[in-house]
Design a protein around this motif. Structure first.
Motif, PDB file in Angstrom:
ATOM      1  N   THR A 187      -5.970  33.026   4.975  1.00 50.56           N
ATOM      2  CA  THR A 187      -5.971  32.845   3.524  1.00 50.56           C
ATOM      3  C   THR A 187      -4.772  32.051   3.011  1.00 50.56           C
ATOM      4  O   THR A 187      -4.752  31.679   1.838  1.00 50.56           O
ATOM      5  CB  THR A 187      -5.990  34.212   2.808  1.00 50.56           C
ATOM      6  OG1 THR A 187      -4.877  35.003   3.271  1.00 50.56           O
ATOM      7  CG2 THR A 187      -7.293  34.956   3.091  1.00 50.56           C
TER       8      THR A 187
ATOM      9  N   VAL B 159     -13.015  34.471   0.411  1.00 47.89           N
ATOM     10  CA  VAL B 159     -12.782  33.095   0.871  1.00 47.89           C
ATOM     11  C   VAL B 159     -13.954  32.173   0.556  1.00 47.89           C
ATOM     12  O   VAL B 159     -13.800  30.950   0.560  1.00 47.89           O
ATOM     13  CB  VAL B 159     -12.483  33.048   2.391  1.00 47.89           C
ATOM     14  CG1 VAL B 159     -11.283  33.910   2.728  1.00 47.89           C
ATOM     15  CG2 VAL B 159     -13.696  33.459   3.214  1.00 47.89           C
TER      16      VAL B 159
ATOM     17  N   SER C 248     -12.797  30.194  -2.212  1.00 50.91           N
ATOM     18  CA  SER C 248     -11.431  29.705  -2.107  1.00 50.91           C
ATOM     19  C   SER C 248     -11.399  28.177  -2.116  1.00 50.91           C
ATOM     20  O   SER C 248     -12.134  27.533  -1.357  1.00 50.91           O
ATOM     21  CB  SER C 248     -10.802  30.213  -0.808  1.00 50.91           C
ATOM     22  OG  SER C 248      -9.737  29.401  -0.389  1.00 50.91           O
TER      23      SER C 248
END
Length: 200
Positions: free
Chosen positions: A62, A96, A99
């Motif tokens: 991340t 994610v 993201s």
């Protein structure tokens, strides 16, 4: 400060297949430890400089600087494949799929992202580029890099990097793996997201 040493024959128990003792004995390693050392910078610098195929398995991936470094490596390696293998459950929990770093990677033609499905975690924190293998306890996240007690180990050995790639191939070819499906913001409905998948 990194520690440069030579591994003893029994120092690594990480191989999925027998590795010649000489390959382990002759490998050179560097060890970095957080939070005393900036291991985020180490990872980002090493990945950004990669000009060969990159295989990365990350339980938590991340950190924005590492994601940007992966994108830079993919853009600058002449089209060499970049494969990212993540844990499906952890990826969902971290969000994610929406993201910006993952969305950018998913749009790159030489980047493929797959996820391990199932109840048992994919808990690796490793990658290989050329003759370099990265392993250690540290996830690719801000808290792991800057807040937790972790280590990052860089191993320079063709045999050990190849050994990791052999194991990675086994993970990548699992029949129940899932392709990464990015979620793009729906501009007409700001709180909604739409699927913009491409084959992985």
């Amino acid at each position: 400060m990194s520690i440069l040493v030579r591994l003893s024959v029994l120092a690594l128990g990480m191989s999925c297949a027998p590795v010649q003792a000489g390959a382990i004995r002759d490998a050179k390693i560097q060890v970095f430890r957080s939070p005393a050392e900036n291991i985020e910078k180490v990872d980002a610098s090493v990945i950004r400089a990669c000009r060969e195929p990159l295989d990365l398995a990350g339980f938590v991936l991340t950190d924005t600087n590492v994601l940007a470094a992966i994108a830079a490596a993919a853009a600058g390696n002449g089209g060499a494949p970049v494969r990212i293998y993540i844990d499906q459950g952890e990826a969902a929990g971290a969000g994610v799929h929406r993201s910006p770093g993952y969305l950018a990677l998913a749009d790159m033609p030489n980047v493929k992202i797959r996820m391990k499905a199932g109840r048992q975690a994919m808990h690796l924190k490793s990658y290989a580029c050329g003759n370099l293998l990265r392993t250690g306890s540290s996830n690719f996240s801000g808290v792991a890099f800057k807040g937790q007690d972790n280590d990052l180990v860089l191993i320079r050995s063709k045999e050990l990097a190849d050994d990791f790639r052999t194991h990675f191939e086994t993970l990548w070819s699992r029949s129940d793996d899932k392709p990464f499906t990015p979620l793009q913001p729906d501009l007409e409905h700001p709180r909604s997201y739409t699927t913009n998948a491409r084959p992985q």
